[in-house]
Write an enzyme that holds these catalytic residues in place. Structure first.
Site, PDB file in Angstrom:
ATOM      1  N   GLY A  15       0.843  -1.207   0.000  1.00 36.23           N
ATOM      2  CA  GLY A  15       0.000   0.000   0.000  1.00 36.23           C
ATOM      3  C   GLY A  15       0.869   1.245   0.000  1.00 36.23           C
ATOM      4  O   GLY A  15       1.862   1.310   0.724  1.00 36.23           O
ATOM      5  N   ARG A  76       1.033  -5.142  -5.395  1.00 33.57           N
ATOM      6  CA  ARG A  76       1.273  -6.339  -4.582  1.00 33.57           C
ATOM      7  C   ARG A  76       1.390  -7.471  -5.595  1.00 33.57           C
ATOM      8  O   ARG A  76       0.422  -7.796  -6.271  1.00 33.57           O
ATOM      9  CB  ARG A  76       0.119  -6.576  -3.607  1.00 33.57           C
ATOM     10  CG  ARG A  76       0.047  -5.489  -2.528  1.00 33.57           C
ATOM     11  CD  ARG A  76      -0.984  -5.795  -1.473  1.00 33.57           C
ATOM     12  NE  ARG A  76      -0.852  -4.870  -0.355  1.00 33.57           N
ATOM     13  CZ  ARG A  76      -1.709  -3.883  -0.099  1.00 33.57           C
ATOM     14  NH1 ARG A  76      -2.739  -3.690  -0.871  1.00 33.57           N
ATOM     15  NH2 ARG A  76      -1.521  -3.089   0.935  1.00 33.57           N
ATOM     16  N   ASP A 107       6.024  -5.176   5.868  1.00 34.62           N
ATOM     17  CA  ASP A 107       6.620  -6.494   6.117  1.00 34.62           C
ATOM     18  C   ASP A 107       6.706  -7.366   4.868  1.00 34.62           C
ATOM     19  O   ASP A 107       7.678  -8.094   4.681  1.00 34.62           O
ATOM     20  CB  ASP A 107       5.809  -7.234   7.188  1.00 34.62           C
ATOM     21  CG  ASP A 107       6.175  -6.758   8.584  1.00 34.62           C
ATOM     22  OD1 ASP A 107       7.215  -6.084   8.726  1.00 34.62           O
ATOM     23  OD2 ASP A 107       5.428  -7.052   9.521  1.00 34.62           O
ATOM     24  N   THR A 129       4.391   2.634   5.536  1.00 31.18           N
ATOM     25  CA  THR A 129       2.986   2.211   5.608  1.00 31.18           C
ATOM     26  C   THR A 129       2.233   3.109   6.575  1.00 31.18           C
ATOM     27  O   THR A 129       2.771   3.470   7.631  1.00 31.18           O
ATOM     28  CB  THR A 129       2.825   0.740   6.059  1.00 31.18           C
ATOM     29  OG1 THR A 129       1.472   0.537   6.475  1.00 31.18           O
ATOM     30  CG2 THR A 129       3.732   0.364   7.208  1.00 31.18           C
ATOM     31  N   ASP A 131      -0.038   2.233   8.403  1.00 29.96           N
ATOM     32  CA  ASP A 131      -0.521   1.441   9.541  1.00 29.96           C
ATOM     33  C   ASP A 131       0.380   1.529  10.781  1.00 29.96           C
ATOM     34  O   ASP A 131      -0.049   1.167  11.876  1.00 29.96           O
ATOM     35  CB  ASP A 131      -0.653  -0.036   9.141  1.00 29.96           C
ATOM     36  CG  ASP A 131      -1.595  -0.237   7.964  1.00 29.96           C
ATOM     37  OD1 ASP A 131      -2.462   0.629   7.766  1.00 29.96           O
ATOM     38  OD2 ASP A 131      -1.458  -1.244   7.254  1.00 29.96           O
ATOM     39  N   ASP A 133       2.636  -0.444  11.570  1.00 29.14           N
ATOM     40  CA  ASP A 133       2.608  -1.791  12.148  1.00 29.14           C
ATOM     41  C   ASP A 133       3.899  -2.578  11.900  1.00 29.14           C
ATOM     42  O   ASP A 133       3.876  -3.805  11.874  1.00 29.14           O
ATOM     43  CB  ASP A 133       1.401  -2.571  11.590  1.00 29.14           C
ATOM     44  CG  ASP A 133       1.485  -2.758  10.076  1.00 29.14           C
ATOM     45  OD1 ASP A 133       2.320  -2.092   9.438  1.00 29.14           O
ATOM     46  OD2 ASP A 133       0.706  -3.571   9.542  1.00 29.14           O
ATOM     47  N   ARG A 175      -5.221  -2.144   8.867  1.00 36.76           N
ATOM     48  CA  ARG A 175      -5.176  -3.602   8.624  1.00 36.76           C
ATOM     49  C   ARG A 175      -5.431  -4.373   9.908  1.00 36.76           C
ATOM     50  O   ARG A 175      -6.499  -4.239  10.471  1.00 36.76           O
ATOM     51  CB  ARG A 175      -3.826  -4.010   8.002  1.00 36.76           C
ATOM     52  CG  ARG A 175      -3.893  -5.352   7.288  1.00 36.76           C
ATOM     53  CD  ARG A 175      -2.556  -5.677   6.669  1.00 36.76           C
ATOM     54  NE  ARG A 175      -2.262  -4.827   5.530  1.00 36.76           N
ATOM     55  CZ  ARG A 175      -2.631  -5.117   4.288  1.00 36.76           C
ATOM     56  NH1 ARG A 175      -3.283  -6.207   4.019  1.00 36.76           N
ATOM     57  NH2 ARG A 175      -2.312  -4.308   3.298  1.00 36.76           N
TER      58      ARG A 175
HETATM   59  O1  F6P Z   1      -1.416  -1.322   4.622  1.00 32.54           O
HETATM   60  C1  F6P Z   1      -2.020  -0.125   4.252  1.00 32.54           C
HETATM   61  C2  F6P Z   1      -3.499  -0.331   4.022  1.00 32.54           C
HETATM   62  O2  F6P Z   1      -4.081   0.905   3.655  1.00 32.54           O
HETATM   63  C3  F6P Z   1      -4.278  -0.944   5.209  1.00 32.54           C
HETATM   64  O3  F6P Z   1      -4.555   0.011   6.203  1.00 32.54           O
HETATM   65  C4  F6P Z   1      -5.479  -1.487   4.519  1.00 32.54           C
HETATM   66  O4  F6P Z   1      -6.010  -2.590   5.248  1.00 32.54           O
HETATM   67  C5  F6P Z   1      -4.925  -1.973   3.201  1.00 32.54           C
HETATM   68  O5  F6P Z   1      -3.713  -1.254   2.977  1.00 32.54           O
HETATM   69  C6  F6P Z   1      -5.836  -1.729   2.031  1.00 32.54           C
HETATM   70  O6  F6P Z   1      -5.256  -2.293   0.897  1.00 32.54           O
HETATM   71  P1  F6P Z   1      -5.725  -2.027  -0.594  1.00 32.54           P
HETATM   72  O7  F6P Z   1      -5.238  -0.662  -0.981  1.00 32.54           O
HETATM   73  O8  F6P Z   1      -5.076  -3.103  -1.377  1.00 32.54           O
HETATM   74  O9  F6P Z   1      -7.215  -2.081  -0.608  1.00 32.54           O
END
Ligand code: F6P
Length: 327
Positions: A15, A76, A107, A129, A131, A133, A175
């Site tokens: 992300g 991804r 990660d 990120t 998050d 995290d 997340r």
């Molecule tokens: O890891 C960053 C994040 O925005 C999380 O907070 C969220 O769960 C996820 O990515 C959303 O992913 P995507 O952009 O693939 O929907």
């Protein structure tokens, strides 16, 4: 003997996060300052597999610090999970004459870097990120901007909730982690904050704070829910409605939290981390993650970093409980 680094590749993966561009700029300019060429790999591991790259110069990263998103795009990659995908990625690095790679992400990005390091590439990870995290680092690029973006929306929501005497249930990103929810919840003066790290007890964590607040004269309520909480904001709103009959509205803030110009904190963290990444490579180091320990910049072995565990900030959690009146 130390390997001389002449050309490096930089990419963003997973992300996106505000500040990633500032990190790219910093990697490029630090590298050039140290006599190292820099190439941008586009679309994360996907680009590494497919040889999707762009040369980066002093000028091409000009004005990048203030821009949200990532100029290198992000993705991804499923293909990178296969042996064939990883072999292709290594082949691209050889073809492009890359001595090392800097990967900015979470990660998943670091796990990818580790597999490349095991195949002989020099690699450095930078935690990016919203998050926050990543276990080895007290701070990750994008977190501050995302929290500020969420806070701005919540403040606006509060105006209309107050006018209509409603209960607002706001779901924020993160997340599986509750860092964004906790931080934003304390900052906006939420009635209650629910995070995935703590099993939710609806009565104690939600209904009691609402009732207490009602008794104190309040007629509108702000509940912050981390997306990782079981059932999410809609289930929380259903429970509130059932128990209190309050007029309840759900707002899922979603991807808006990932956009926007990075704050000072993110620009500075990104810039320092980019600098540190190149410095480590120039010193012959590899397989490291640049991290923050409070206000200091440190680095860890990637394997060690991936084994670490990060809980919620206990001080913030304690403050949140005290201010929402939870015993
Ligand atoms: O890891 C960053 C994040 O925005 C999380 O907070 C969220 O769960 C996820 O990515 C959303 O992913 P995507 O952009 O693939 O929907």
């Amino acid at each position: 003997m130390e390997k001389t680094v002449r050309r490096i590749g930089v990419f963003t993966s997973g992300g996106d996060a505000p500040g990633m561009n500032a990190a790219i700029r910093s990697v490029v300019r630090t590298a050039l300052h140290m006599g190292i060429e820099c190439i941008g790999i586009r679309r994360g591991y996907h680009g590494l597999i497919n040889g999707d790259f762009v040369p980066l110069t002093f000028e091409s990263v000009s004005g990048l610090s203030r821009r949200g998103g990532t100029m290198l795009y992000s993705a991804r990659s499923e293909d990178f999970k296969s042996q064939l995908g990883r072999e292709k990625a290594v082949a691209t690095c050889k073809l492009l004459g890359l001595d090392a790679l800097v990967g900015i992400g979470g990660d998943g990005t670091f796990r990818g870097l580790l597999t490349l390091a095991q195949q002989g590439l020099s690699v450095i990870g930078i935690p990016g990120t919203i998050d926050n995290d990543i276990a080895c680092s007290t701070y990750t690029i994008g977190y501050d901007t995302a929290c500020n973006t969420a806070l701005e929306s919540i403040d606006k929501l509060r105006d209309t909730m107050q006018s209509h005497e409603r209960c607002s249930v706001v779901e924020v990103m993160g997340r599986h982690a509750g860092h964004v929810a906790l931080n934003v919840g304390v900052a906006c003066g939420a009635t209650a904050v629910l995070v995935p790290e703590q099993k939710v007890n609806y009565e104690e964590d939600l209904m009691e704070p609402i009732r207490r607040s009602r008794l104190a004269g309040r007629t509108h309520f702000m509940i912050i829910v981390a997306e990782g909480v079981e059932g999410g904001a809609y289930e929380v709103a259903r429970q509130i409605k059932e128990a209190t009959s309050l007029d309840t509205r759900v707002t899922v803030l979603g991807h808006v939290q990932r956009g926007g110009a990075p704050t000072v904190r993110d620009r500075i963290a990104a810039t320092y981390m980019g600098y540190e990444a190149v410095r480590l490579l120039a010193e012959g180091k590899s397989c490291r993650v640049v991290a923050m320990d409070g206000e200091s910049y440190v680095d860890y072995d990637i394997t060690e970093a991936l084994q670490m565990h990060k809980g919620l900030d206990q001080q913030t959690y304690t403050v949140m409980r005290a201010l929402t009146g939870i015993q």
